[in-house]
Every structure is written in C-alpha cells, then in structure tokens.
Design a protein around this motif. Structure first.
Motif, short mmCIF file in Angstrom:
data_model
loop_
_atom_site.label_atom_id
_atom_site.label_comp_id
_atom_site.label_asym_id
_atom_site.label_seq_id
_atom_site.Cartn_x
_atom_site.Cartn_y
_atom_site.Cartn_z
N GLY A 206 0.81 -1.21 0.00
CA GLY A 206 0.00 0.00 0.00
C GLY A 206 0.84 1.26 0.00
O GLY A 206 2.07 1.24 0.18
N ASP A 207 0.17 2.38 -0.18
CA ASP A 207 0.85 3.66 -0.39
C ASP A 207 1.66 4.11 0.82
O ASP A 207 2.66 4.82 0.68
CB ASP A 207 -0.17 4.75 -0.74
N ASP A 208 1.26 3.70 2.02
CA ASP A 208 1.97 4.17 3.21
C ASP A 208 3.36 3.53 3.32
O ASP A 208 4.19 4.00 4.10
CB ASP A 208 1.16 3.89 4.47
N LYS A 209 3.63 2.49 2.52
CA LYS A 209 4.94 1.84 2.54
C LYS A 209 5.77 2.20 1.30
O LYS A 209 6.79 1.56 1.05
CB LYS A 209 4.77 0.32 2.61
N PHE A 210 5.35 3.24 0.58
CA PHE A 210 6.04 3.57 -0.66
C PHE A 210 7.49 3.99 -0.42
O PHE A 210 8.38 3.67 -1.21
CB PHE A 210 5.30 4.67 -1.42
N ALA A 211 7.75 4.68 0.68
CA ALA A 211 9.14 5.08 0.99
C ALA A 211 10.02 3.85 1.17
O ALA A 211 11.17 3.83 0.71
CB ALA A 211 9.16 5.96 2.24
N ASP A 212 9.49 2.83 1.82
CA ASP A 212 10.25 1.58 2.00
C ASP A 212 10.46 0.87 0.67
O ASP A 212 11.52 0.28 0.42
CB ASP A 212 9.52 0.65 2.97
N LEU A 213 9.45 0.94 -0.20
CA LEU A 213 9.55 0.35 -1.53
C LEU A 213 10.66 1.02 -2.33
O LEU A 213 11.48 0.35 -2.97
CB LEU A 213 8.22 0.48 -2.26
N ARG A 214 10.70 2.34 -2.26
CA ARG A 214 11.74 3.11 -2.96
C ARG A 214 13.12 2.77 -2.38
O ARG A 214 14.09 2.61 -3.13
CB ARG A 214 11.49 4.61 -2.82
N ALA A 215 13.18 2.65 -1.06
CA ALA A 215 14.46 2.43 -0.39
C ALA A 215 15.06 1.08 -0.78
O ALA A 215 16.26 0.99 -1.07
CB ALA A 215 14.28 2.53 1.12
N ILE A 216 14.25 0.03 -0.80
CA ILE A 216 14.81 -1.29 -1.12
C ILE A 216 15.22 -1.35 -2.59
O ILE A 216 16.22 -1.97 -2.95
CB ILE A 216 13.81 -2.42 -0.77
N TYR A 217 14.47 -0.68 -3.46
CA TYR A 217 14.82 -0.64 -4.88
C TYR A 217 16.15 0.07 -5.09
O TYR A 217 17.01 -0.40 -5.84
CB TYR A 217 13.71 0.07 -5.66
N GLU A 218 16.34 1.18 -4.42
CA GLU A 218 17.55 1.98 -4.60
C GLU A 218 18.76 1.39 -3.89
O GLU A 218 19.90 1.62 -4.28
CB GLU A 218 17.33 3.41 -4.10
N SER A 219 18.53 0.57 -2.87
CA SER A 219 19.63 0.11 -2.02
C SER A 219 20.32 -1.16 -2.52
O SER A 219 21.40 -1.50 -2.05
CB SER A 219 19.13 -0.14 -0.60
N ASP A 220 19.69 -1.86 -3.47
CA ASP A 220 20.23 -3.15 -3.91
C ASP A 220 20.37 -3.17 -5.43
O ASP A 220 19.37 -3.12 -6.16
CB ASP A 220 19.30 -4.28 -3.45
N ALA A 221 21.60 -3.24 -5.91
CA ALA A 221 21.88 -3.20 -7.35
C ALA A 221 21.25 -4.39 -8.08
O ALA A 221 21.03 -4.32 -9.29
CB ALA A 221 23.38 -3.17 -7.60
N ARG A 222 20.97 -5.47 -7.37
CA ARG A 222 20.34 -6.63 -8.01
C ARG A 222 18.88 -6.37 -8.35
O ARG A 222 18.29 -7.07 -9.19
CB ARG A 222 20.44 -7.85 -7.09
N LEU A 223 18.29 -5.36 -7.70
CA LEU A 223 16.89 -5.03 -7.91
C LEU A 223 16.70 -3.87 -8.89
O LEU A 223 15.73 -3.85 -9.65
CB LEU A 223 16.22 -4.67 -6.58
N ARG A 224 17.61 -2.91 -8.85
CA ARG A 224 17.49 -1.72 -9.70
C ARG A 224 17.70 -2.05 -11.16
O ARG A 224 18.51 -2.92 -11.51
CB ARG A 224 18.52 -0.66 -9.31
N VAL A 225 16.98 -1.33 -12.01
CA VAL A 225 17.21 -1.45 -13.45
C VAL A 225 18.50 -0.73 -13.80
O VAL A 225 18.63 0.46 -13.54
CB VAL A 225 16.04 -0.84 -14.25
N PRO A 226 19.47 -1.42 -14.39
CA PRO A 226 20.75 -0.79 -14.74
C PRO A 226 20.65 -0.06 -16.08
O PRO A 226 19.63 -0.19 -16.79
CB PRO A 226 21.69 -2.00 -14.85
#
Length: 242
Positions: A206-226
């Motif tokens: 849900g929307d209230d966890k969007f900051a956490d969603l952004r954080a995990i995406y940005e924090s792990d190169a295996r998840l981010r689109v290169p």
C-alpha cells in the motif's frame, strides 16, 4: 496480419515517447483516429498498459502498469501479463484495467468480468503470485508462459522484479532481464528467496509503505534497473535509453 520483421521490431520500443513517435510515423493523423490494422503499432500487454497509464497520468490520474499473471487466457494456468492500475478517487481504491481486452478478445476468451475493473483473482499481481506459491496455496508450475513452455518460481521472481521496477517508474519490457533474474528454480538460493519475500510484500503493502519500496529498490543493485539490460528475445545487451 502477418507481421514483417520491421513491424515485430516495433515491439521492442520501451519509452512511451518512442511509441507515440512511431505511431505518428505510421499514420500522422490524431491519435483519436482509428487506424487500419496495417498501420498500427504492434504491441503486447505491457505496451497497452503503459499507454493507458500515460493517458491517465496526463489527466492527473495516478496510474502505474502492474506486472503479474492473467488467469483468463489458458484454463488452469496463470499466464505472464501486464495491466494498468489507477487510483479510483470516487471509490478510494486502486483499480485494475486490462486495456488489451477489446471486443474480439473478450469474445474469444469468453471474458466474464468487466476489464475496466479486473478482479484480483483474475489478474494476479506478481507479488501475490510469489506469496501464494511460497505459502503452498498455489503451484509455481502453473505460473509462466505456456506457449514457450516456461514456468516456475524463477519466472514469478522475474515478474516480482519487473513489478517493483514499474512501481519505481521503470516500466520495462516483459523480456528485459537484469540483476537477480536467472532461469531455473535452482538459481533461487535461500537468501534470494528471503529478499524476494520482502520485495513482494512491499509491492503489495500500500501507499503508506512507498518510501520503503523506494528504499529497497535503490539500495540493492540486483533489484534496480541498470543502464544496460539483456533483451532475451534479441539475445543482446541493450541500453535502456535507446
């Protein structure tokens, strides 16, 4: 219509701007004018979803493409698919829309629901599919793409990452591969499965966890689109800016 190689190549367009430019190259009339079949942009579900998403965003309606699996293509199977999800302000809820299902497909597939409000047991968001299979309530072998004979937890994991990327406004092609994505369930170590548990939960939180969603995406190169991804259909590395 039998597509030429050039027409098939149009299916690899990623940015909406390039899709729109190509549509106007094929037919310079306004977008509201229906084209004949030979002058349309060949597209898959991801393109339909991104187009609707862009139209809605242009009208200030929050929207995002979602990656997952459709239950309405092959009996007993959940096929690789994308839809658009928009914020229904009147009903105060996120609503799924399958923009690909025109009258011809609705008749052929015997669709018994309103594609403008696709039920969540008909389109399974990738994170839901992952959780269903991890809990044992669904079989990973039923999730994949029947016509290429591929399925399994690894396939679901790939879509979890594509859905995560889309929620971070990186709407990739269904056959783009990067980072954690690998073929075969043997590639999913316990560490990777635990990470995917967390990612799947955040894509559904849900929307209230969007900051956490952004954080995990940005924090792990295996998840981010290169900057460069592997196009599995072309069997080639490609810059996502091209």
């Amino acid at each position: 219509l039998t597509l030429s190689e050039a027409q098939r190549d149009d299916g690899h367009l990623r940015p909406i701007a390039q899709m729109l430019a190509r549509i106007h190259e094929l037919d310079a009339r306004p977008l509201t004018t229906a084209r004949d079949v030979g002058h349309r942009l060949p597209s898959v579900c991801r393109h339909f979803s991104l187009m609707l998403c862009s139209i809605l965003r242009a009208q200030n309606v929050p929207a995002r493409p979602r990656c997952g699996f459709g239950a309405y293509f092959t009996r007993g199977k959940f096929e690789d698919h994308w839809v658009c999800e928009y914020w229904n302000a009147a009903q105060k809820r996120w609503t799924l829309v399958d923009a690909q299902l025109d009258a011809i497909q609705r008749k052929a597939l015997r669709i018994d629901f309103n594609p403008l409000d696709t039920p969540r047991n008909k389109f399974i968001i990738a994170g839901d599919a992952w959780q269903m299979c991890r809990s044992g309530s669904a079989d990973p072998a039923n999730f994949g793409l029947t016509h290429i004979h591929e399925s399994g937890s690894w396939f679901i994991a790939g879509n979890v990452l594509r859905d995560l990327a889309s929620l971070n406004r990186m709407e990739m092609l269904p056959w783009d591969v990067w980072g954690l994505m690998e073929m075969g369930d043997d590639s999913l170590t316990d560490e990777k499965r635990t990470l995917l548990d967390r990612v799947a939960a955040l894509t559904l939180a849900g929307d209230d966890k969007f900051a956490d969603l952004r954080a995990i995406y940005e924090s792990d190169a295996r998840l981010r689109v290169p900057p460069v991804v592997f196009n599995a259909l072309r069997n080639a590395q490609e810059s996502i800016e091209n």
